[in-house]
Scaffold this motif. Structure first.
Motif, PDB file in Angstrom:
ATOM      1  N   LEU A 200       5.136  -1.660   3.759  1.00 61.01           N
ATOM      2  CA  LEU A 200       4.633  -1.264   2.444  1.00 61.01           C
ATOM      3  C   LEU A 200       5.551  -1.720   1.321  1.00 61.01           C
ATOM      4  N   CYS A 225      -1.115  -3.446   8.814  1.00 64.62           N
ATOM      5  CA  CYS A 225      -0.292  -3.413   7.602  1.00 64.62           C
ATOM      6  C   CYS A 225      -0.556  -4.661   6.750  1.00 64.62           C
ATOM      7  N   LYS A 229      -4.722  -2.222   5.563  1.00 64.13           N
ATOM      8  CA  LYS A 229      -5.503  -1.085   6.098  1.00 64.13           C
ATOM      9  C   LYS A 229      -4.530   0.053   6.431  1.00 64.13           C
ATOM     10  N   TRP A 230      -4.079   0.731   5.395  1.00 63.22           N
ATOM     11  CA  TRP A 230      -2.968   1.672   5.551  1.00 63.22           C
ATOM     12  C   TRP A 230      -3.366   2.937   6.300  1.00 63.22           C
ATOM     13  N   ASP A 231      -4.620   3.362   6.153  1.00 61.78           N
ATOM     14  CA  ASP A 231      -5.028   4.573   6.881  1.00 61.78           C
ATOM     15  C   ASP A 231      -4.981   4.321   8.386  1.00 61.78           C
TER      16      ASP A 231
ATOM     17  N   LEU D 200       2.706   7.734   1.832  1.00 60.41           N
ATOM     18  CA  LEU D 200       2.006   6.954   2.856  1.00 60.41           C
ATOM     19  C   LEU D 200       1.969   7.683   4.192  1.00 60.41           C
ATOM     20  N   CYS D 225      -0.748   6.520  -5.555  1.00 61.87           N
ATOM     21  CA  CYS D 225      -0.625   6.779  -4.113  1.00 61.87           C
ATOM     22  C   CYS D 225      -1.840   7.567  -3.622  1.00 61.87           C
ATOM     23  N   ARG D 226      -2.184   8.609  -4.344  1.00 60.49           N
ATOM     24  CA  ARG D 226      -3.322   9.452  -3.948  1.00 60.49           C
ATOM     25  C   ARG D 226      -4.611   8.629  -3.869  1.00 60.49           C
ATOM     26  N   GLY D 228      -4.798   5.613  -3.049  1.00 63.49           N
ATOM     27  CA  GLY D 228      -4.681   4.538  -2.064  1.00 63.49           C
ATOM     28  C   GLY D 228      -4.482   3.174  -2.689  1.00 63.49           C
ATOM     29  N   LYS D 229      -4.086   3.138  -3.956  1.00 56.69           N
ATOM     30  CA  LYS D 229      -3.827   1.850  -4.615  1.00 56.69           C
ATOM     31  C   LYS D 229      -2.373   1.463  -4.367  1.00 56.69           C
ATOM     32  N   TRP D 230      -2.104   1.014  -3.156  1.00 55.41           N
ATOM     33  CA  TRP D 230      -0.721   0.843  -2.726  1.00 55.41           C
ATOM     34  C   TRP D 230      -0.024  -0.331  -3.401  1.00 55.41           C
TER      35      TRP D 230
END
Lengths: 302, 302, 302, 302
Positions: A200, A225, A229-231, D200, D225-226, D228-230
């Motif tokens: 990340l 990664c 697709k972080w989830d 994360l 972060c919440r 998901g916009k990493w």
């Protein structure tokens, strides 16, 4: 985070040596071959898990030779070079270069404390002894010297010092390094960091012993990664982390060797006076490998 | 506190090696000879000050050989054997035994943490490889394993494990060891303890780098302690301690080598990437040696 | 090593507090009285063993008051003052001065790391708040700040900073302090050092918890050291050291309180969440006290 | 990662105290109000940055009171309770509960090492003294006790122990905690972790001093972060991390107070013997705050 250059999953290979001190070529070659088959992006003989600190010059040389031959240029081989003196480090670099490795993982062992100038001169000499790319490796938990950020900044000026692997557990340190020299040095994670976190923040992969026993799952995590697709990545990461933490409870080489034995690789125990994995440790690792579907890959023992 | 067996002042010899990696035989032999002339009770090549961690097998072997020959059996030679594996330790023990040393100083190097069983098996194997007396050496400041009291108690049961040198700065630990196994193991001090205190509590001498540069004063201190002349001993001890603390500020090998250079021994600098003593360090050491009358011994540079 | 000024054996008194938080005056007064009867040279309430870190202001104040009254000027009372802020330290110094103590044992507690200037300003303010002599106390094992030699050298310039108690286990550090400022600062040992060694190098006594349970033996050891009877001193020291090391295995306050309970002083357990001495610990301490003849002093439980 | 319960950015408030020891109510109230205006999700008085270790009972009480009043129930106030004894901890919990706080941040201070049973009994007593949710806080860098995973697992069984804030720099430890008790305990980051990484892996926010000076940027990072916009999160995170690392070079309270002074809050310096931020530190912080647009928020000095 480009895909050119070293990137992805580099298992830290174990070093199978028999009671007489001979490298067990066949099992090492088969392990290397299987890992490549499982999709890993490179191989690293003679890292911490590879017990570099316990092997003599001839054993180290043979291990690199076997891995280079087994890899057949399908993936890069980055060999560990650990020494206390510049002379010894340079000699090893040249020897492994001649064997056909694709990169050097540079490790500084120390007895007395060493100045920043000493640290910089050591890695500079190592880099100057080859045209291959060099990965700086620091493991403040087990080594008696450390790479400070100022030392890393100075070393980033050397052309072929291009990567760093940090085995501290302080992930923030990696971000500080990336902030400072991220344009010149790419960062690999170690098993003490959460690989998904390192990906990340801008890492390019990980070099770690556990990938020897869960290569396919490691590659899958890397791919998730890379795809952002972080989830999904975190779902897999959580399960893999459980294994990492079991490994951290025991001698790392004993663990990875023990796990590989369970998978049918007769790699033996770590070199004495290190001791083999305890029965309790074996049971714990068997259970976590089963959960991860990593015993299903078992083949016949050689 | 008997006078039989090893006792008294054993300088930890430096290891003079030239830029090509060759041991400087002549200067090492002259130093050994002069120290014997100054009255020291034994010689210890390949201790910490001897940079054992920086020398390869051939260099270590040559150093032991030169010292044994120079000593001509006038005083015992106790050679350091440091290794990470039992196999390597046993091999060194046998090699130095064959060279004619009078005792072995056993050192365990480690990378991964090691269990008490591992520690005991290492030193046991070393002792079993020879009939010579073995000195256990532990230096928790620089080494990654330590000898706990329970491990020492187990090792005291081995016939030829007869001495211990502890380089922690915790003098109370020595008294605990003497209380527990003092009838079987004799204790030597190191430069991190106050030698006079260790003599008071029942120690038999010290093995230490600084004795290379102040051999006569060290022997005088030992004699005063042995004679129970504690007031005189402490007067001398206070002056010598000042020097010890200056040495503790710098790399120990650099200090002793620097001090010997000032006294006319061309021992050179410690092996790179260790660095030579700084100008400030040289000045400080020159001043303290002059105060102690230890520059007056200067002879021509070889 | 003059006999004027503070010298000799100063037991670190325990702090008996009941479940409601009330100081148990009677048992504390009886303990103080008995210790003076046994020949100790001073009393130190609110040291580490006195659980200063666990007591509120009112409890601390009452403890000092009870001890001063019990001592009836027969021996000096040196009260511990521990604080994180200068304001709190100064307030305590003034309060205890008003209660009639004879000296202050100065302790710096810290949370964030503190600069040398901060350390010096803290102890300077404390010394300036009173005309009583001040003992600097440093315990690097339990406290988050330490007194470096340069800080001690600066503080030695303050008129009423006249003593130092060091609870590190590094006896060489004491000799370095004596070498540097021994003409202005006198040094007391702690239970982590071997008292006989500290006496040998020029110390003037010791301030320590174990002296609560073996006061007569401690005074005897002091007398032997003062008389230069080192052989006899060491014979006794060896036996006392065995006890010290048992104490070091457990929470120090729990040990001393447990030992005193065995001797008939109803001092109770350390304050929760600290826990009382285990049964195994009680048995070990009972055995060592019996060996030293220190259970024979038992009187009726209050 | 639900939005019910405590979540998001909780600045660790500084504790402005004047030279006479009086809490500077107005500046503290204005800071609290401005932070709420900037969107923070809660306020935490008496954390590390709040110098809890340097304040007496009356000062602590007043600080909590002022913050509760300033918050006017717009965001939850979670007050720090630090003590060495159970009795003191319980008393503080009840007092702050009576003042109307919304949660307790539990901190265990220790002098002697403490057993796992002792740790568990301390936090259990604290939780039983209130119906408010409790946040376990561990900071192995500055505190002398630590919360091990087994202790956390036992404490997770207490109904109102619902959160944990870990200030180690070992992010993997957080994932191990989430793996073990993530269904019962929610995890907050501290300034030693990279907040985006903690989000994360399943964290619910962070409690940290730096959020006092960059509240809007912190909230923006949390929102990214919440969502998901990493990529966007990491872009912002990299810039904020630079600031974090500057703060880590100096005393944390001195830094945050210094930064707030630059922004027009007359919060003063940390309590002596802590020292104010150096000129070099001020310049570094001014520069990083300017880069982050965090000086533009400056208002008139009170």
């Amino acid at each position: 985070m480009s895909q050119t250059g070293f990137h992805g999953v580099f298992p830290y290979l174990v070093s199978p040596v028999d009671a007489a001190g001979r490298v067990k070529d066949a099992v090492l070659a088969r392990l290397a071959d299987d890992l490549i088959g499982a999709g890993v992006h490179g191989l690293t003989p003679l890292g911490s898990t590879g017990e570099f600190a316990y092997l003599n010059r001839a054993q180290r040389h043979r291990i690199v030779e076997v891995v280079v031959q087994a890899a057949r240029r399908r993936v890069p081989v980055v060999a560990g070079v650990a020494a206390t003196t510049i002379a010894d480090a340079v000699e090893q670099v040249k020897a492994y270069d001649a064997l056909g490795v694709d990169g050097i993982l540079g490790i500084l062992e120390a007895y007395f404390p060493i100045t920043e100038d000493g640290v910089v001169s050591y890695f500079t000499a190592m880099a100057n002894a080859t045209t291959l790319p060099v990965v700086l490796y620091t493991n403040p938990q087990f080594q008696r010297s450390d790479l400070t950020l100022p030392a890393i900044e100075r070393l980033a000026g050397i052309d072929n010092i291009r990567y760093l692997k940090d085995a501290s557990s302080d992930t923030g340190r990696l971000l500080s390094i990336i902030n400072a020299v991220g344009d010149r040095i790419r960062v690999f994670s170690a098993s003490a960091h959460i690989p998904a976190c390192v990906m990340l923040i801008g890492g390019v992969g990980w070099m770690a012993g556990p990938a020897c026993v869960v290569p396919r799952q490691s590659v899958q995590l890397y791919d998730l990664c890379r795809a952002g697709k972080w989830d999904g990545a975190m779902q897999l990461q959580r399960r893999l982390w459980r294994m990492n933490r079991i490994f951290a409870k025991y001698n790392l080489a004993a663990c990875i060797k023990g796990g590989l034995e369970l998978q049918g690789y007769a790699v033996g125990a770590p070199l004495p006076p290190q001791t083999a994995l305890s029965e309790a440790g074996r049971a714990e690792i068997r259970s976590v490998l089963a959960d991860l579907g990593a015993l299903a890959t078992t083949r016949e023992v050689m």
